[in-house]
Design an enzyme around this catalytic site. Structure first.
Site, mmCIF file in Angstrom:
data_model
loop_
_atom_site.group_PDB
_atom_site.id
_atom_site.type_symbol
_atom_site.label_atom_id
_atom_site.label_comp_id
_atom_site.label_asym_id
_atom_site.label_seq_id
_atom_site.Cartn_x
_atom_site.Cartn_y
_atom_site.Cartn_z
ATOM 1 N N GLU A 1 0.842 -1.215 0.000
ATOM 2 C CA GLU A 1 0.000 0.000 0.000
ATOM 3 C C GLU A 1 0.870 1.254 0.000
ATOM 4 O O GLU A 1 0.564 2.226 -0.693
ATOM 5 C CB GLU A 1 -0.973 0.004 1.184
ATOM 6 C CG GLU A 1 -1.943 -1.182 1.244
ATOM 7 C CD GLU A 1 -2.663 -1.469 -0.071
ATOM 8 O OE1 GLU A 1 -2.833 -0.546 -0.880
ATOM 9 O OE2 GLU A 1 -3.044 -2.630 -0.278
ATOM 10 N N HIS B 1 2.259 7.404 -6.602
ATOM 11 C CA HIS B 1 1.560 8.683 -6.705
ATOM 12 C C HIS B 1 2.560 9.840 -6.667
ATOM 13 O O HIS B 1 2.491 10.758 -7.468
ATOM 14 C CB HIS B 1 0.544 8.811 -5.563
ATOM 15 C CG HIS B 1 -0.538 9.819 -5.846
ATOM 16 N ND1 HIS B 1 -1.512 10.122 -4.925
ATOM 17 C CD2 HIS B 1 -0.783 10.595 -6.933
ATOM 18 C CE1 HIS B 1 -2.313 11.047 -5.454
ATOM 19 N NE2 HIS B 1 -1.886 11.343 -6.667
HETATM 20 ZN ZN LIG Z 1 -2.532 -2.554 -4.621
#
Ligand SMILES: [Zn+2]
Length: 228
Positions: free
Chosen positions: A100, A107
């Site tokens: 995660e 990003h």
């Molecule tokens: Zn993922």
């Protein structure tokens, strides 16, 4: 009737692959959630270290309810880890948490497939809602009349699931790299982390295969109804 019969044949491979992927994920996750990391770090602390290492000090790592509900929210710019991975000190917990964090790294790096995926979210949500209507109206009007609309709708969903694959594989690659570089897990622990993350990625592959078969099915109906 023929159409509905052939429909089940078309979606069967996707359903079977999906079930297989779920079983693999369940077994890999339960196996490696019992294997503690040598460093003794929790999933939350591992995610924190990875985020900090690239300067994302302000990004929160939140605990969220549910099983395998872990995700990165690009709108809130925050990580959400399920309780067992947030507090867990296992290879599975640290692996999922690092994955995660890998999305947050994507990003920050403006990783192109992630940006494309994010741009496709609104139209994919509309398409997902439309699926229900296609099946409801299809039963009333006959699916052949809606085939062209179905091709567009399932085309959008398949495209979204296709762009999801590089995003998922790359997040796992970044996760493993950071875990080793930061000394959060050592080299011989990586195969365990890989097994969990590969099993999770398989569920995305299965979803994409299911969408492609459904798309193919409606393309064939659309072509058939053109000839009438
Ligand atoms: Zn993922």
């Amino acid at each position: 009737m023929l159409i509905m019969d052939s429909y089940w044949w078309f979606i069967l491979p996707g359903i079977l692959l999906g079930l297989y992927a779920q079983i693999k994920l369940k077994s890999a996750y339960s196996r490696y959630s019992r294997v503690p990391t040598n460093s003794g770090i929790t999933g939350a602390a591992a995610a924190r270290e990875i985020l900090d290492s690239v300067g994302l000090h302000a990004m929160p790592v939140n605990e969220v309810g549910g099983h395998l509900t872990d995700h990165y929210d690009p709108m809130k710019k925050a990580l959400f880890l399920s309780s067992e991975n947030y507090h867990g000190r296992s290879l599975a917990a640290v692996g999922v948490a690092a994955h995660e964090a890998g999305h947050a790294l994507q990003h920050k790096a403006a990783y192109a497939p992630l940006n494309i995926r994010m741009a496709l979210v609104p139209v994919t949500q509309i398409a997902s809602t439309a699926v229900t209507w296609i099946f409801v109206l299809g039963m009333v009007m006959g699916i052949a009349k809606l085939a062209t609309v179905a091709v567009v709708v399932f085309g959008i969903i398949a495209l979204f699931q296709m762009i999801t694959l590089p995003v998922e594989f790359d997040a796992s690659r970044r996760a493993k790299q950071q875990l080793v570089n930061l000394g959060l897990v050592d080299g011989q622990e990586i195969p365990g982390v890989s097994k969990v993350l590969s099993a999770a990625a398989m569920t995305y592959v299965a979803a994409m295969v299911a969408s492609l078969f459904t798309l193919l099915h409606f393309i064939m109906i659309a072509r058939g109804s053109d000839r009438d």
